[in-house]
Structures are given as structure tokens and as C-alpha cells.
Design an enzyme around this catalytic site. Structure first.
Site, mmCIF file in Angstrom:
data_model
loop_
_atom_site.group_PDB
_atom_site.id
_atom_site.type_symbol
_atom_site.label_atom_id
_atom_site.label_comp_id
_atom_site.label_asym_id
_atom_site.label_seq_id
_atom_site.Cartn_x
_atom_site.Cartn_y
_atom_site.Cartn_z
ATOM 1 N N HIS A 1 4.381 6.257 0.141
ATOM 2 C CA HIS A 1 3.496 5.816 1.219
ATOM 3 C C HIS A 1 2.038 6.092 0.858
ATOM 4 O O HIS A 1 1.481 7.115 1.233
ATOM 5 C CB HIS A 1 3.887 6.564 2.501
ATOM 6 C CG HIS A 1 3.214 6.053 3.730
ATOM 7 N ND1 HIS A 1 3.545 6.520 4.987
ATOM 8 C CD2 HIS A 1 2.232 5.150 3.932
ATOM 9 C CE1 HIS A 1 2.802 5.921 5.900
ATOM 10 N NE2 HIS A 1 1.991 5.081 5.276
ATOM 11 N N HIS B 1 -2.041 4.148 0.235
ATOM 12 C CA HIS B 1 -2.942 3.005 0.411
ATOM 13 C C HIS B 1 -4.058 3.139 -0.613
ATOM 14 O O HIS B 1 -4.860 4.068 -0.529
ATOM 15 C CB HIS B 1 -3.534 3.001 1.822
ATOM 16 C CG HIS B 1 -2.516 3.065 2.913
ATOM 17 N ND1 HIS B 1 -1.967 1.938 3.485
ATOM 18 C CD2 HIS B 1 -1.937 4.131 3.541
ATOM 19 C CE1 HIS B 1 -1.094 2.300 4.423
ATOM 20 N NE2 HIS B 1 -1.057 3.625 4.460
ATOM 21 N N ASN C 1 -1.126 -3.336 3.068
ATOM 22 C CA ASN C 1 -2.329 -3.690 3.829
ATOM 23 C C ASN C 1 -3.563 -3.756 2.934
ATOM 24 O O ASN C 1 -4.601 -3.166 3.204
ATOM 25 C CB ASN C 1 -2.545 -2.726 5.005
ATOM 26 C CG ASN C 1 -2.747 -1.293 4.579
ATOM 27 O OD1 ASN C 1 -2.299 -0.886 3.505
ATOM 28 N ND2 ASN C 1 -3.416 -0.525 5.410
ATOM 29 N N HIS D 1 6.541 1.461 10.362
ATOM 30 C CA HIS D 1 5.479 2.264 10.969
ATOM 31 C C HIS D 1 5.910 2.515 12.413
ATOM 32 O O HIS D 1 5.748 1.663 13.275
ATOM 33 C CB HIS D 1 4.155 1.489 10.916
ATOM 34 C CG HIS D 1 3.000 2.215 11.515
ATOM 35 N ND1 HIS D 1 2.045 2.855 10.747
ATOM 36 C CD2 HIS D 1 2.640 2.413 12.801
ATOM 37 C CE1 HIS D 1 1.142 3.401 11.540
ATOM 38 N NE2 HIS D 1 1.476 3.141 12.792
ATOM 39 N N HIS E 1 6.034 8.651 8.612
ATOM 40 C CA HIS E 1 5.235 9.679 9.297
ATOM 41 C C HIS E 1 5.725 10.030 10.711
ATOM 42 O O HIS E 1 4.988 9.930 11.688
ATOM 43 C CB HIS E 1 3.756 9.301 9.329
ATOM 44 C CG HIS E 1 3.444 7.864 9.668
ATOM 45 N ND1 HIS E 1 3.999 7.193 10.729
ATOM 46 C CD2 HIS E 1 2.603 6.983 9.067
ATOM 47 C CE1 HIS E 1 3.518 5.975 10.777
ATOM 48 N NE2 HIS E 1 2.665 5.823 9.777
ATOM 49 N N ASP F 1 0.849 9.475 3.067
ATOM 50 C CA ASP F 1 0.118 8.434 3.799
ATOM 51 C C ASP F 1 -1.357 8.468 3.390
ATOM 52 O O ASP F 1 -2.263 8.390 4.234
ATOM 53 C CB ASP F 1 0.281 8.609 5.311
ATOM 54 C CG ASP F 1 -0.252 7.410 6.108
ATOM 55 O OD1 ASP F 1 -0.589 6.378 5.489
ATOM 56 O OD2 ASP F 1 -0.341 7.513 7.349
ATOM 57 N N HIS G 1 -10.982 6.470 3.428
ATOM 58 C CA HIS G 1 -12.070 5.847 4.177
ATOM 59 C C HIS G 1 -13.362 6.530 3.763
ATOM 60 O O HIS G 1 -13.351 7.661 3.256
ATOM 61 C CB HIS G 1 -11.872 6.002 5.688
ATOM 62 C CG HIS G 1 -10.637 5.354 6.213
ATOM 63 N ND1 HIS G 1 -10.471 3.978 6.242
ATOM 64 C CD2 HIS G 1 -9.490 5.884 6.727
ATOM 65 C CE1 HIS G 1 -9.269 3.698 6.755
ATOM 66 N NE2 HIS G 1 -8.663 4.823 7.059
#
Length: 483
Positions: free
Chosen positions: A55, A57, A89, A210, A260, A333, A337
Site C-alpha cells: 500500500h 502512493h 491514484n 479502502h 488501514h 499507506d 504531500h
């Protein structure tokens, strides 16, 4: 070449010598003055299968100002990971469809000579002239554009699955298959759930769900949300998806993996489903083990995520679910950002934190040191458990050991990675389980710094990562060199 004397095997406790003949100079990087040759005193260092994270990103393509494949893979390797599953995503979304020139992020994909995000990521090394230090699989969108309106068409991505038409694929396509379906970031909408499950059933993939859906709210509903004056998210928003998809797994037989999980009521529902023998697995993340919603008062939006940090009681229930085996694995996860984005306030800041580079230390501090689980179980949660979900075979260290004593080994058996039958399968991590260190996000290899764990003193650190028997990351200190 590096020879590590007196390394401990993670699951047997045997002391061995480990010979690493190949430092992969194309991929090797390290921290500071890390050692990558010589003979090293490895007393107190443990060798284990490389960690795997189902998991992550990496924001590539489309948002590489947050994270790229290069920075994300480096972050993973520095945390002891040898394999990750990349969520869909991306921008454009990884749905298997051909990218339109008008799509946000399309220029990166089309400029590479490929026209789908899957092909772009499968051929990332060649496109960018790099060599990534971590293996990775791909997760395809459950819905087109990850918009939740229409299920993806398996004809757009079925060919990319593991084991399909291998003779027609190039090496990169085989190395980075599509292995799961998800709309991570959002639960699969009820209107298309049956079609998504049918797609999973036909293609032999599993659904990564999710398990959270809410239309309003930013933090867990309760005293903390009221104190902050921020709309709350009830805990049953998670259970609603968990209960719905347990019933779907019962009805269809499709393997559903819950991401999660964070609440006591959801863990209880999963516990009952597993007792029934349903094809259900689940993960939780380090932040749900280490933090609760009260920590929002200390860390602010650095601790804003989805699902939100729950109550102290839910945190205790999460630890209990790990201890009793309800939780199958721990996933980070990893969600990069910018700090500017995270400074926008609770209503506008994006959800998520980064975690690859401190997950082991945080989990060991919270789970092993207090005695909830032991070191072997933590490695199962971070390495062998995720490997089973992802369909990988973790390195069997015991089967690789040389039965013959060698000069200098003092009666210890030797794992010589130049002599094993299949060195390409030797994905390993070297762990200093008792090393205490302070998390410093400014020293991370990730582009991002959005973590609430900055300044934490933790116990346990990955010292080196080996991919296919080759050293690709090291922070082995010079103080351990014997000669």
C-alpha cells in the site's frame, strides 16, 4: 564485497556469517559514510526477508513534485523494503485505458512513447535511464478514471497480469505485473461493486478495499473534533464498508483485502468473518498503532489521514487485533504531500502521511518493546505476510546456508550470496533491532516530509537492503568494520 560476521537469522536465532559479493553500483546509495566493503562485526544484527508494502502512493506520473518513482523507491529501500504495491491514484489514473492528450499528467506518459499508465510504470527504468532499488507490482483501478461511475474493462488490463502471455511480454512487463484491483482513496461505490467483483473473479485478482466512506468530516467524531471545531467522521463509516464487503465475499468467494483498518468494531467483524472461513485479509498502518485522535492536538494536520486517527480505545483494539492474529500485515499507506499543502488546515489539507523510512522503528517501539508481540512476529507482519498477499516467495534463509565451515567463520554456517542456487531471489534486510535513533524527516530519501513522527526516538532500524543478493542501500557504520 562485504562479509558480516555473527549475523542472527530472524526466525531460527542461528548465528551465521553473511557474504555479500556484489554492491550494485548502479543502484547503490547510502547514508553518510556508510560502509559497502570489508569485514564487519554484525553482532546484534538480524537478517530477514526484505519488507514488502502492499500500500504505497508514489505520485508518478502526475504529481512528481510530491514523490517520484525514484524518490519513493529510495525511501522504501532505506526503510528495509524490497517490494511494494503501487496504488492506482496516479494522474492519470492507472485504469488501463489509453491516455488522452487532454488528461492531466498525460504529457509525462505520452512523451515516454507509451500510451497507458501501466506501460509507463512497467518501463520506468528504461524511460528514465535509471535502475530502481525496489521491486514493485501495480494495482489497477476498480473504476474508470477512478471516478466511481463505471467499472474498468478487464480487456484494458487483463494482459498485464502475472502469468498471462509471458512469452509475448518483455522483461519489464513480467517484472511489474498488475496483481490487484482497487479505487484506493475511495471505497468502491455500491452501484458498481458487483461488476468490480465479477472482474476480480474472472481475472483471478483480489479486491483491495479502502474501507471508509464519508461525505463530510475531517477527523474522528468525538471530543477532539468538537474541541477543534471540525466536522467529525463517525466510526461506523468504516464498519459500513467492511460489513458490506464481507457479505460480498461470502456471496462471491472473491478475496477482499481491507486497507488501514482502524476501529474496534471493524476488527470484530473481520475476526468473525475469518472464523467463518471467508476469503478476508486486512492490514493496519503504523499510525493507527502509535497514535489516536488526541494526537491531533499536538501534531495538527500532520496527523490528518483517511480513515482518521480514532479514539484511544480504538488504538488499543488495533494493537489487540495485531496480537491475536486478526491483522495479517502492516502497510504504511505512504502518502507524500508538500508541507504547504498540509498547512492548509483541517478542512482543506490532504489526507495522509509518509511512513516507509520509519515504519519498522515506530512499530517496534509500540508493539515489541511493550511485549505485545515479539521481533519474529513483527517481521512476519512486515515481510512474509505481505509477500503472501502479493503472491511473492520470501527469501528462505535457512535453505541457502552452506553446511561447511569456512576459514574465519568460527564454526558458524555461511550464507554466501555468490554461491546460492538462485541469488536473484535473495531479497533481504539487515536489521539492528535494538538500535535507538531519532526520526529526522529532513534526512529522509523521500521528497516529502509530512510525518508526525519527526523527533520520535524509536527502537529498531534497517541497516542495509539487498535486492537479488545485491547491496542496494546501506547505513552500515564504519565503527563495525573489523578489517
Amino acid at each position: 564485497m562485504i562479509t558480516l560476521r555473527n549475523v542472527t537469522v530472524w526466525n531460527t536465532g542461528e548465528a551465521i556469517d553473511l557474504v555479500v559479493p556484489d554492491v550494485d553500483v548502479r543502484r547503490f546509495f547510502g547514508d553518510g559514510d556508510a560502509v559497502h566493503e570489508g569485514e564487519i562485526d554484525a553482532s546484534g544484527i538480524m537478517v530477514a526477508p526484505g519488507f514488502e508494502d502492499p500500500h504505497v502512493h508514489f505520485r508518478d506520473p502526475g504529481q512528481t513534485y510530491k514523490e517520484s518513482m525514484v524518490s519513493g523507491c529510495r525511501a522504501a529501500a532505506s526503510g528495509g523494503y524490497t517490494n511494494v504495491l503501487i496504488m492506482p491514484n496516479t494522474v492519470p489514473a492507472m485504469d488501463g485505458c489509453k491516455v488522452s492528450p487532454d488528461d492531466p499528467g498525460a504529457a509525462e506518459v505520452l512523451g515516454s512513447g507509451y500510451d497507458t499508465v501501466i506501460d509507463f510504470l512497467q518501463h520506468y527504468d528504461e524511460i528514465h535511464g535509471t535502475s530502481l532499488p525496489v521491486r514493485y507490482d501495480l494495482c489497477v483501478c476498480a473504476s474508470k478514471g477512478r471516478a466511481g461511475a463505471q467499472a474498468t474493462d478487464p480487456d484494458d488490463w487483463r494482459w498485464y497480469r502475472r502469468g498471462v502471455d509471458e512469452s509475448a511480454k518483455d522483461e519489464s512487463q513480467i517484472a511489474h505485473p498488475v496483481t490487484a484491483i482497487s479505487d484506493d482513496g475511495s471505497a468502491v461505490p455500491a452501484a458498481i461493486l458487483d461488476q468490480v467483483l465479477a472482474n476480480a473473479q474472472r481475472t483471478g485478482l483480489y479486491l483491495i478495499e479502502h474501507c471508509e466512506h464519508h461525505d463530510v468530516g475531517a477527523v474522528n467524531e468525538g471530543p477532539v473534533s468538537r474541541r477543534l471545531g471540525v466536522p467529525g467522521i463517525p466510526e461506523d463509516t468504516e464498519l459500513n464498508i467492511v460489513a458490506r464487503d464481507i457479505e460480498a465475499a461470502r456471496r462471491t468467494g472473491v478475496h477482499v483485502h481491507f486497507q488501514h483498518v482502524s476501529t474496534a468494531i471493524s476488527f470484530e467483524a473481520i475476526r468473525r468473518a475469518k472464523a467463518e472461513g471467508l476469503p478476508i485479509t486486512c492490514e493496519t498502518a503504523p499510525h493507527y498503532i502509535a497514535l489516536c485522535d488526541e494526537d491531533l492536538l499536538r501534531y495538527g494536520t500532520l496527523a490528518k489521514m483517511n480513515p482518521p486517527l480514532r479514539s484511544a480505545e480504538d488504538r488499543e483494539a488495533t494493537i489487540a487485533a495485531i496480537a491475536d492474529g486478526t491483522v495479517d500485515m502492516i502497510a504504511t499507506d505512504h502518502a507524500p504531500h508538500t508541507m504547504e499543502e498540509k498547512a492548509l488546515g483541517f478542512l482543506d489539507a490532504p489526507n495522509g502521511i509518509i511512513g516507509l523510512e520509519c515504519a519498522y522503528g515506530v512499530c517496534r517501539k509500540v508493539l515489541v518493546e511493550p511485549g505485545h508481540i515479539d521481533d519474529r512476529r513483527l517481521i512476519e507482519l512486515m515481510a512474509t505476510g505481505p509477500a503472501e498477499l502479493l503472491g511473492h516467495e520470501p527469501a528462505d534463509i535457512a535453505s541457502m546456508l552452506d553446511e561447511v565451515d569456512r576459514a574465519g567463520s568460527r564454526g558458524r554456517r555461511v550464507l554466501d550470496l555468490a554461491a546460492v542456487e538462485h541469488p536473484e531471489t535473495a531479497d533481504l534486510v539487515l536489521l539492528a533491532a535494538d538500535e535507538r535513533w531519532t526520526v529526522d524527516p529532513q534526512r529522509f530519501h523521500s521528497k516529502a516530509r509530512n510525518t508526525p513522527f519527526g523527533g520520535w526516538e524509536v527502537s529498531g532500524r534497517a541497516l542495509a537492503t539487498l535486492l537479488g543478493s545485491k547491496l542496494v542501500f546501506s547505513r552500515l557504520p564504519a565503527s563495525r568494520v573489523i578489517r
